[in-house]
Scaffold this motif. Structure first.
Motif, PDB file in Angstrom:
ATOM      1  N   VAL A 128      27.545  27.901  47.730  1.00 42.80           N
ATOM      2  CA  VAL A 128      28.095  26.572  47.478  1.00 42.80           C
ATOM      3  C   VAL A 128      29.320  26.667  46.577  1.00 42.80           C
ATOM      4  N   GLY A 129      29.234  27.517  45.561  1.00 37.60           N
ATOM      5  CA  GLY A 129      30.342  27.664  44.637  1.00 37.60           C
ATOM      6  C   GLY A 129      31.599  28.220  45.281  1.00 37.60           C
ATOM      7  N   LYS A 144      22.135  20.227  41.466  1.00 37.95           N
ATOM      8  CA  LYS A 144      23.572  20.450  41.588  1.00 37.95           C
ATOM      9  C   LYS A 144      24.197  21.091  40.347  1.00 37.95           C
ATOM     10  N   ASN A 145      23.819  20.643  39.148  1.00 39.92           N
ATOM     11  CA  ASN A 145      24.445  21.143  37.925  1.00 39.92           C
ATOM     12  C   ASN A 145      24.314  22.653  37.778  1.00 39.92           C
ATOM     13  N   TYR A 170      26.755  21.653  49.672  1.00 44.34           N
ATOM     14  CA  TYR A 170      25.596  21.518  48.784  1.00 44.34           C
ATOM     15  C   TYR A 170      24.412  20.859  49.490  1.00 44.34           C
ATOM     16  N   ARG A 171      24.651  19.771  50.207  1.00 45.52           N
ATOM     17  CA  ARG A 171      23.552  19.029  50.819  1.00 45.52           C
ATOM     18  C   ARG A 171      22.835  19.842  51.884  1.00 45.52           C
ATOM     19  N   VAL A 225      17.995  23.351  53.737  1.00 47.30           N
ATOM     20  CA  VAL A 225      17.461  24.620  54.225  1.00 47.30           C
ATOM     21  C   VAL A 225      16.584  25.276  53.157  1.00 47.30           C
ATOM     22  N   ALA A 226      17.041  25.254  51.912  1.00 50.78           N
ATOM     23  CA  ALA A 226      16.277  25.873  50.824  1.00 50.78           C
ATOM     24  C   ALA A 226      14.911  25.210  50.667  1.00 50.78           C
ATOM     25  N   SER A 227      14.840  23.896  50.781  1.00 48.63           N
ATOM     26  CA  SER A 227      13.570  23.201  50.594  1.00 48.63           C
ATOM     27  C   SER A 227      12.563  23.560  51.682  1.00 48.63           C
TER      28      SER A 227
END
Length: 309
Positions: free
Chosen positions: A28-29, A217-218, A35-36, A41-43
């Protein structure tokens, strides 16, 4: 009994919010993945990892935890509050450290210093050291080996396609490893007591997934962008190294810090490419979080247990 489970579910949410960065943060970075989409996918894969690969760690944590369900709940609650505070500050921390700190604080309140198993604590501290160091050296090995193969792809378009596809595959593997390893931190103290191993794996996985989807996100931007500015290929190396270290410890049933692993992997991948540390203050903030996390969680657990006593 459900009330006793609430701190575990809170901890799972906090873990997901903090540790999603360890899976997709570099992607993402670097702008490779949005990000969304990354959180979705991660979840999914963190739940699969919890259910399919979390049993051994759950059994180990269950056997080590106190039989007093209230003390276990207080220890987990202290860890959850600590991780949430660190997440709000954008600092990737170790949920394993937070939980261990909470358990030690509760045990000291009831049994004094004699309540600490120093032999087990030494092993835990050793693993905490080996996690980032192992990820760092894996990145140092993987980067030259895989970059040699990658450079042999003749077409830039094919290279781009390989990177994008690999990012999704490696990210999914990282999320699976995260669930398999860290679900034990979430519901392990209740596995075999008020939850079966299967129930503990599923509930823990769901709570981690919710944290990923709602509040990650942070920390994701801290790991993925502010520590070292990684290009797409170097991001792949970092996440792959982190995922492999976490998965190895999952196979032997030892919950470790994916946050520590990804920081070591990012630094290793960055230095392999000859990149400079982007922000030393960020690194110092991350390292200080590793020391403050068990201390804060342990102190909070000690105070809460003392009040209840």
């Amino acid at each position: 009994m459900f009330i006793l489970l609430l701190p575990s579910l809170f901890l799972g949410w906090s873990l997901g919010a903090n540790d999603a960065a360890n899976v997709f943060g570099p992607f993402v970075g670097s702008g490779l993945i949005s990000y969304r989409k990354a959180t979705m996918v991660a979840s999914i894969f963190v739940i699969l990892g919890s259910v399919l690969g979390g049993a051994r760690g759950l059994q180990n944590i269950s056997s080590l935890s106190t039989s007093d369900l209230l003390l276990s709940s207080i220890a987990v609650l202290s860890g959850a509050i600590t991780v949430t505070i660190m997440t709000k500050l954008g600092i990737p921390v170790s949920t394993s450290q937070a939980v261990v700190g909470g358990i030690i604080g509760a045990n000291v309140t009831v049994m004094g210093i004699g309540g600490i198993d120093f032999s087990a604590l030494t092993k835990i501290l050793t693993v905490w050291f080996l996690t980032p160091v192992g990820a760092f050296f894996l990145s140092l090995i993987f980067y030259p080996a895989l970059s040699f193969l990658f450079r042999r792809i003749p077409s830039i378009q094919i290279q781009d396609r390989v990177i994008k596809t690999s990012a999704w595959i490696i990210g999914a593997y990282g999320a699976f490893s995260l669930g398999a390893n860290n679900v034990a931190n979430v519901t392990g103290v209740f596995a075999g007591k008020i939850l079966t191993i299967e129930q503990a794996a599923f509930l823990g996985g769901i709570s981690i997934a919710i944290g990923i989807l709602t509040y990650s996100k942070n920390v994701m931007l801290t790991v993925g962008k502010n520590l070292i500015e990684l290009d797409h290929f170097t991001s792949l190396i970092a996440v792959l190294s982190q995922a492999m270290v976490v998965w190895i410890f999952s196979l032997i049933g030892i919950p470790v810090s994916s946050s520590q692993a990804i920081v070591g992997a990012v630094l290793g991948a960055g230095y392999s490419k000859g990149m400079n540390l982007g922000n030393k203050k960020v690194l110092i903030r991350i390292l200080s979080g590793w020391f403050l996390t068990p201390a804060f969680s342990g102190t909070l657990s000690f105070l809460l247990t003392s009040l209840i006593k």
